[in-house]
Design a protein around this motif. Structure first.
Motif, PDB file in Angstrom:
ATOM      1  N   PRO A 136      -1.917   5.018   2.684  1.00 33.79           N
ATOM      2  CA  PRO A 136      -2.213   4.225   1.477  1.00 33.79           C
ATOM      3  C   PRO A 136      -1.752   2.785   1.697  1.00 33.79           C
ATOM      4  O   PRO A 136      -0.852   2.525   2.495  1.00 33.79           O
ATOM      5  N   MET A 137      -2.424   1.853   0.979  1.00 29.55           N
ATOM      6  CA  MET A 137      -2.162   0.426   1.198  1.00 29.55           C
ATOM      7  C   MET A 137      -0.680   0.082   1.001  1.00 29.55           C
ATOM      8  O   MET A 137      -0.136  -0.744   1.720  1.00 29.55           O
ATOM      9  N   GLY A 138      -0.051   0.714   0.015  1.00 29.97           N
ATOM     10  CA  GLY A 138       1.368   0.422  -0.243  1.00 29.97           C
ATOM     11  C   GLY A 138       2.233   0.800   0.955  1.00 29.97           C
ATOM     12  O   GLY A 138       3.127   0.038   1.367  1.00 29.97           O
TER      13      GLY A 138
ATOM     14  N   LEU B 263       1.174   1.104   4.021  1.00 29.09           N
ATOM     15  CA  LEU B 263       0.819   0.197   5.133  1.00 29.09           C
ATOM     16  C   LEU B 263       1.615  -1.101   5.002  1.00 29.09           C
ATOM     17  O   LEU B 263       2.127  -1.635   6.000  1.00 29.09           O
ATOM     18  N   PHE B 264       1.703  -1.590   3.764  1.00 32.53           N
ATOM     19  CA  PHE B 264       2.492  -2.811   3.523  1.00 32.53           C
ATOM     20  C   PHE B 264       3.940  -2.600   3.966  1.00 32.53           C
ATOM     21  O   PHE B 264       4.523  -3.440   4.664  1.00 32.53           O
TER      22      PHE B 264
ATOM     23  N   ARG C 174      -4.322  -1.076  -3.468  1.00 33.55           N
ATOM     24  CA  ARG C 174      -4.063  -2.516  -3.349  1.00 33.55           C
ATOM     25  C   ARG C 174      -3.019  -2.793  -2.279  1.00 33.55           C
ATOM     26  O   ARG C 174      -1.995  -2.113  -2.226  1.00 33.55           O
ATOM     27  N   PHE C 175      -3.303  -3.783  -1.509  1.00 34.98           N
ATOM     28  CA  PHE C 175      -2.343  -4.219  -0.503  1.00 34.98           C
ATOM     29  C   PHE C 175      -1.715  -5.509  -1.020  1.00 34.98           C
ATOM     30  O   PHE C 175      -2.418  -6.523  -1.156  1.00 34.98           O
TER      31      PHE C 175
ATOM     32  N   GLU D 221      -2.392   2.342  -5.373  1.00 33.45           N
ATOM     33  CA  GLU D 221      -2.257   2.572  -3.931  1.00 33.45           C
ATOM     34  C   GLU D 221      -3.400   1.946  -3.143  1.00 33.45           C
ATOM     35  O   GLU D 221      -3.360   1.857  -1.944  1.00 33.45           O
TER      36      GLU D 221
ATOM     37  N   LEU E 272      -8.376  -6.326  -3.914  1.00 31.63           N
ATOM     38  CA  LEU E 272      -7.729  -5.634  -2.781  1.00 31.63           C
ATOM     39  C   LEU E 272      -6.274  -6.076  -2.616  1.00 31.63           C
ATOM     40  O   LEU E 272      -5.380  -5.254  -2.381  1.00 31.63           O
ATOM     41  N   PHE E 273      -6.052  -7.362  -2.733  1.00 29.68           N
ATOM     42  CA  PHE E 273      -4.719  -7.903  -2.469  1.00 29.68           C
ATOM     43  C   PHE E 273      -3.859  -8.020  -3.726  1.00 29.68           C
ATOM     44  O   PHE E 273      -2.748  -8.558  -3.677  1.00 29.68           O
TER      45      PHE E 273
ATOM     46  N   VAL F 148      -5.169  -4.747   8.225  1.00 28.81           N
ATOM     47  CA  VAL F 148      -5.289  -5.426   6.923  1.00 28.81           C
ATOM     48  C   VAL F 148      -6.504  -6.347   6.931  1.00 28.81           C
ATOM     49  O   VAL F 148      -7.305  -6.378   5.982  1.00 28.81           O
TER      50      VAL F 148
END
Lengths: 177, 486
Positions: free
Chosen positions: A116-118, A120-121, B5-6, B3, A158-159, A143
């Motif tokens: 998940p993006m979180g 990945l961050f 969103r980056f 989740e 997205l961001f 990213v």
């Protein structure tokens, strides 16, 4: 099919090689989780490599490494990545550091895109704190790939960037400060 | 935060920069519109841009990167109308991406107007990259442009092109053109003006524009250009697309600044100019250099970037043929003039020929296909006598060689090359004595016995100056391979 001419420049997936017996150390995350890792995997992190070298120079027994700014879940991901790449030549990651076109091997692509993006961050931030060049390269490229072909509105979504009218109008204070 | 969103802005700046550097230019640009911080971050990267071309009129911005070109076309209304001011807001923006490496591909997107007008778009796109070649093309049609807004919106431009879409622009359009020139002339290096009226009383004179130390000035006026105006230009090179001007005024201007205008003309054309004077009127031949041609056909052939040619017809301007030749030969600094004389067609006075032509490097005399008349032969002899002292290359086609014009006489005059094509009365004894570096002879008048004798004499040391690598004698019945001397 003949191999591509530039394939030698691309980082090859790690393959197990016969080597010396693994030297296992404990790594403690900021939230107290204790994980075990091969020292060769930890050496991919310049920060941890310096600490390990300090212990070795003073001939102190290395029992536990504390990583204060990475939580357990993220540290586990970091160590998983490092374990996979412990046989890699660090020069390859250094060479890719300033490249625009970074090729992500299939294992890494799968590993990073499933997150998940979180997470990945958190992983990229941890790699930054631990100074793991290869993971930073692949993480940042992942990213960038996620933003491929997106318009401003899609990128804002997205961001997680607020709409312009939600952002502070003063030039000194930015919306995320 | 979901989740999906980056939280990109929360990344350390080093990582943000790294992510951005691996993005394509249009994605970076899309990101800059998300926030002021995003724009300032991209600005701090100082990403290189090769060229940025802004078009005003049917507005667009073309950004040329190393291997990608991104074009933003602003749709002004449903019918894609012409913008009139920099404050006009586009309906939306067509974004076209062209990639050339590793494989050519193009993609198209439609973006929203981002709530910005044309001026703000141009300012935004011009501000974020490191580019040394900004250029702008202004299509003027009901356009209202002001100095201050132009200066605030566009960066320092290296090139500007102004294209007047209508023949007689109104006061507002002229004012806009003036404002463009006043805003950018101090920094600009190249100016192109297409159908822009040149108005001396409104700061729109050639004199005014040309004073500003330009590297290149390209003029496409829709009216006759006065070459006297051009004499004050202070430009590196000047290209003028014109359909009519007088030879005399051209010469007058060129003679004023002889050397500089030579350069100017070469930069202008990368080309050849061919003047063909029409000498026939009512089937009457013009046989004297003092006669006036009917008109002149001028053909300009450009070789770069692509081969193309233009043809014009000039009036005779009441100038005699001799004077035209004198004018054209006096314009340029050239030392290799060549002249062809067709014996039957041209019977000009020898004295006027001597006065008209400059020193020739090459002379070519062409005889008629049938038997020459006596006066033609005498004329060829006279021509040769006039030019032989200075000429280096002589070509004689079907020219009869008589006692007072023998090959021996010609060959003694220290020529670099002598070409003979079917010369009549050719004697092998003459051939042995000549003093030339390069000799080409295509003939059917030498017998094999004579030729054999020549080769024998050659081996004994005759014609010491002759460069045998460049010389040949060929026979029409030996088509397959000319016989190289030695």
């Amino acid at each position: 099919m003949a191999p591509k001419k530039n394939s030698a420049k691309r980082p090859q997936p790690s393959t197990p090689k016969p080597s010396a017996p693994a030297r296992i150390v404990k790594v403690q995350s900021s939230d107290g989780h204790i994980l075990q890792a091969d020292v060769r995997a930890l050496l991919l992190s310049s920060t941890l490599a310096a600490t390990i070298k300090g212990y070795d120079d003073e001939n102190k027994p290395l029992e536990k490494l504390e990583v204060n700014n990475v939580v357990g879940f993220t540290l586990k991901l970091v160590l998983e990545w490092c374990e996979k790449h412990k046989e890699d030549d660090p020069a390859i990651a250094q060479a890719e550091k300033d490249k625009k076109n970074i090729f992500i091997p299939s294992w890494d692509r799968h590993f990073l895109t499933k997150l998940p993006m979180g997470n990945l961050f958190d992983l990229i931030t941890a790699a930054y704190h631990l100074d793991i060049t290869g993971l930073i390269n692949y993480g940042c490229k992942t990213v960038a790939n996620s933003a491929k072909g997106k318009s401003t509105e899609e990128m804002r979504e997205l961001f997680g960037i607020p709409e312009p009218w939600e952002q502070p109008s003063t030039s000194t204070a930015t919306w995320d400060d | 935060m979901t989740e999906s969103r980056f939280p990109f802005p929360r990344l350390p700046n080093d990582l943000c920069s790294k992510v951005l550097k691996t993005m394509d230019p249009h994605e970076i640009i899309a990101y800059t519109f998300t926030s002021k911080k995003a724009l300032s971050l991209v600005k701090s990267l100082r990403l290189p841009l090769r060229r940025a071309t802004t078009k005003i009129g049917w507005p667009s911005v073309r950004l040329v990167f190393r291997d990608i070109t991104v074009v933003f076309k602003y749709k002004m209304g449903k019918n894609d109308e012409v913008m009139t001011t920099l404050d006009d807001i586009p309906v939306n923006v067509d974004v076209e991406l062209m990639r050339f490496n590793p494989i050519p591909e193009s993609k198209a997107f439609i973006w929203s107007n981002q709530g910005k007008n044309i001026g703000e778009w141009v300012q935004h796109l011009s501000s974020m990259f490191r580019c040394e070649c900004y250029e702008a093309i202004f299509h003027i049609f009901n356009t209202r442009l002001y100095i201050q807004s132009l200066r605030n919106t566009l960066p320092k431009l290296r090139r500007i092109a102004i294209n007047c879409l209508i023949n007689e622009p109104n006061n507002q359009e002229i004012q806009s053109i003036e404002n463009i020139l006043r805003a950018f002339l101090p920094d600009v290096k190249c100016v192109r003006l297409h159908r822009v009226p040149l108005l001396p009383f409104r700061n729109l004179s050639i004199h005014h524009i040309g004073m500003t130390n330009l590297r290149e000035l390209i003029l496409e006026p829709d009216q006759n250009l006065k070459f006297d105006d051009l004499s004050t230009l202070n430009v590196g090179s000047c290209t003028i697309f014109i359909t009519q001007f007088s030879v005399q005024s051209l010469s007058h201007s060129f003679q004023r600044r002889h050397y500089q205008w030579f350069n100017l003309f070469v930069c202008l054309l990368n080309s050849s100019i061919s003047f063909t004077f029409s000498m026939l009127k009512n089937d009457k031949e013009l046989k004297k250099l003092d006669d006036t041609p009917v008109n002149a056909y001028v053909e300009i052939t450009k070789f770069q970037p692509i081969d193309e040619s233009q043809r014009f017809t000039w009036s005779n301007h009441q100038t005699t043929l001799g004077k035209c030749i004198r004018i054209l030969c006096s314009i340029f600094r050239y030392e290799a003039y060549k002249a062809d004389f067709h014996m039957r067609m041209t019977q000009y006075e020898i004295q006027s020929i001597r006065n008209t032509f400059p020193k020739l490097r090459t002379i070519c005399i062409v005889g008629a296909l049938d038997e020459q008349e006596e006066h033609e032969v005498v004329y060829a002899q006279k021509l040769l006598r006039v030019f032989l002292p200075d000429v280096e290359n002589v070509r004689l086609r079907r020219v009869p060689l008589q006692e007072n014009l023998s090959l021996q006489h010609i060959g003694m005059s220290n020529l670099k090359s002598l070409n003979l094509f079917y010369s009549r009365n050719l004697k092998i004894d003459d051939l042995v004595t000549f003093n030339v570096e390069k000799y080409v002879n295509r003939t059917d008048k030498i017998s094999p016995l004579d030729l054999n004798r020549f080769f024998k004499l050659r081996t004994k040391g005759c014609n010491p100056k002759l460069n045998t690598d460049q010389s040949l004698i060929s026979f029409p019945y030996f088509h397959s391979r000319p016989d190289i001397i030695d």
